[in-house]
Design a protein around this motif. Structure first.
Motif, mmCIF file in Angstrom:
data_model
loop_
_atom_site.group_PDB
_atom_site.id
_atom_site.type_symbol
_atom_site.label_atom_id
_atom_site.label_comp_id
_atom_site.label_asym_id
_atom_site.label_seq_id
_atom_site.Cartn_x
_atom_site.Cartn_y
_atom_site.Cartn_z
ATOM 1 N N ASN A 126 0.831 -1.193 0.000
ATOM 2 C CA ASN A 126 0.000 0.000 0.000
ATOM 3 C C ASN A 126 0.869 1.248 0.000
ATOM 4 N N SER A 127 0.468 2.219 -0.810
ATOM 5 C CA SER A 127 1.177 3.487 -0.831
ATOM 6 C C SER A 127 0.184 4.641 -0.818
ATOM 7 N N PHE A 128 0.548 5.714 -0.146
ATOM 8 C CA PHE A 128 -0.165 6.968 -0.259
ATOM 9 C C PHE A 128 0.661 7.877 -1.153
ATOM 10 N N CYS A 129 0.055 8.353 -2.223
ATOM 11 C CA CYS A 129 0.775 9.200 -3.165
ATOM 12 C C CYS A 129 0.444 10.658 -2.889
ATOM 13 N N TYR A 130 1.478 11.466 -2.848
ATOM 14 C CA TYR A 130 1.341 12.824 -2.330
ATOM 15 C C TYR A 130 1.526 13.913 -3.368
ATOM 16 N N GLY A 131 1.822 13.551 -4.608
ATOM 17 C CA GLY A 131 2.123 14.604 -5.569
ATOM 18 C C GLY A 131 1.867 14.187 -6.998
ATOM 19 N N THR A 132 2.343 14.991 -7.897
ATOM 20 C CA THR A 132 2.242 14.709 -9.323
ATOM 21 C C THR A 132 3.639 14.734 -9.918
ATOM 22 N N ALA A 133 3.782 14.038 -11.026
ATOM 23 C CA ALA A 133 5.073 14.011 -11.702
ATOM 24 C C ALA A 133 4.834 13.820 -13.195
ATOM 25 N N LYS A 161 10.034 15.453 -13.498
ATOM 26 C CA LYS A 161 9.880 16.623 -12.637
ATOM 27 C C LYS A 161 8.635 16.473 -11.774
ATOM 28 N N PHE A 162 8.755 16.822 -10.494
ATOM 29 C CA PHE A 162 7.655 16.668 -9.548
ATOM 30 C C PHE A 162 6.921 17.981 -9.331
ATOM 31 N N GLY A 163 5.596 17.854 -9.168
ATOM 32 C CA GLY A 163 4.756 19.014 -8.913
ATOM 33 C C GLY A 163 4.599 19.265 -7.419
ATOM 34 N N LYS A 164 3.624 20.106 -7.079
ATOM 35 C CA LYS A 164 3.403 20.492 -5.689
ATOM 36 C C LYS A 164 2.861 19.306 -4.894
ATOM 37 N N PRO A 165 3.480 18.957 -3.756
ATOM 38 C CA PRO A 165 3.015 17.823 -2.965
ATOM 39 C C PRO A 165 1.794 18.184 -2.122
ATOM 40 N N ALA A 166 1.056 17.149 -1.694
ATOM 41 C CA ALA A 166 -0.076 17.359 -0.788
ATOM 42 C C ALA A 166 0.435 17.866 0.552
ATOM 43 N N ALA A 167 -0.395 18.643 1.236
ATOM 44 C CA ALA A 167 0.023 19.265 2.502
ATOM 45 C C ALA A 167 0.358 18.233 3.568
ATOM 46 N N TRP A 168 -0.349 17.088 3.572
ATOM 47 C CA TRP A 168 -0.158 16.128 4.664
ATOM 48 C C TRP A 168 1.247 15.549 4.710
ATOM 49 N N VAL A 169 1.912 15.470 3.552
ATOM 50 C CA VAL A 169 3.229 14.846 3.536
ATOM 51 C C VAL A 169 4.284 15.730 4.199
ATOM 52 N N ASN A 170 3.969 17.007 4.414
ATOM 53 C CA ASN A 170 4.908 17.922 5.064
ATOM 54 C C ASN A 170 4.766 17.931 6.586
ATOM 55 N N ASP A 171 3.886 17.071 7.122
ATOM 56 C CA ASP A 171 3.724 16.979 8.563
ATOM 57 C C ASP A 171 5.058 16.617 9.210
ATOM 58 N N PRO A 172 5.536 17.399 10.197
ATOM 59 C CA PRO A 172 6.858 17.167 10.794
ATOM 60 C C PRO A 172 7.042 15.760 11.370
ATOM 61 N N GLU A 188 8.346 20.168 -4.678
ATOM 62 C CA GLU A 188 7.942 20.757 -5.945
ATOM 63 C C GLU A 188 9.164 21.254 -6.715
ATOM 64 N N GLY A 189 9.245 20.869 -7.962
ATOM 65 C CA GLY A 189 10.367 21.293 -8.801
ATOM 66 C C GLY A 189 11.534 20.330 -8.812
ATOM 67 N N ASP A 190 11.543 19.348 -7.892
ATOM 68 C CA ASP A 190 12.615 18.346 -7.890
ATOM 69 C C ASP A 190 12.609 17.584 -9.211
ATOM 70 N N THR A 191 13.797 17.334 -9.725
ATOM 71 C CA THR A 191 13.927 16.572 -10.974
ATOM 72 C C THR A 191 14.860 15.398 -10.740
#
Length: 211
Positions: A126-133, A161-172, A188-191
């Motif tokens: 199982n994976s939770f996906c947090y962004g777009t690429a 190239k990766f797009g803006k990630p979902a907010a939940w993945v930035n939880d500390p 976001e912007g990582d290649t």
């Protein structure tokens, strides 16, 4: 004579158009389309647990300090996703045939949108996906070759190239857990540069996950 020449030219042009739009052709455009289709299904993702759904955590249920600590550690990941609204507790805990306490977690509505099941050689996980690429640049592609099983394959080197990630993945707290498990979260912007394997099917080319 003129009609004959016009007819020949029309047939020639039709053949050229058909060749250009053939999804089975080994072209950079077809490979890019196949890789982007794969990325739509499995963009940047973080692992949740092995074994399919519902997510199951096996606990000793013991009050002994060490085992109690191990149980708390096993629950840490799923409970973080509960707090972030991606998982919720399932049916009441129960004991399995080995005497272990099984605690189940189910997907919430938000979890269903982020969830991906990738059935690989090691079984479902199982994976939770947090962004777009998406493909940023196509590089070298190899000539298609037939494997011993008869499947035609090719490889393509690409920059993704990766797009803006979902907010939940930035939880500390989640970030700390992922870091401890050596799971990298793309920003976001990582290649990244990858070599992707593609297989030829009856409908065209299919990119195989392996990021």
């Amino acid at each position: 004579m003129k009609l004959k020449q016009t007819l020949c030219l029309a047939l020639l042009l039709a053949g050229a158009v058909t060749g250009c739009s053939d999804p089975k052709a080994a072209t950079a455009k077809n490979f890019e389309t196949a890789i982007n289709a794969m990325l739509d299904k499995t963009p940047g993702c973080v692992w949740v647990a092995n074994g399919g759904l519902p997510v199951k955590v096996y606990l000793t249920g013991s009050n002994l300090p060490y085992q109690k600590e191990q149980d708390a550690k096993a629950l840490k990941g799923p409970e973080a996703y509960v707090r972030l609204g991606l998982l919720k507790e399932g049916k009441p805990p129960y004991k399995n045939g080995e005497g272990l306490l099984v605690k189940e977690f189910e997907l919430t509505e938000a979890g269903q949108k982020a969830y991906r099941a990738d059935h690989g050689m090691m079984g479902p996980f199982n994976s939770f996906c947090y962004g777009t690429a998406q493909v940023a640049k196509m590089g070298d592609i190899t000539e298609p070759t037939a494997r011993v099983d008869g499947v035609t394959v090719a490889t393509a080197e690409v920059d993704i190239k990766f797009g803006k990630p979902a907010a939940w993945v930035n939880d500390p707290e989640l970030q700390q857990q992922l870091k401890q498990r050596d799971l990298h979260v793309f920003k976001e912007g990582d290649t990244v540069h990858r070599k992707i394997t593609l297989e030829k099917t009856l409908d065209g080319w299919v990119a195989k996950p392996g990021m």
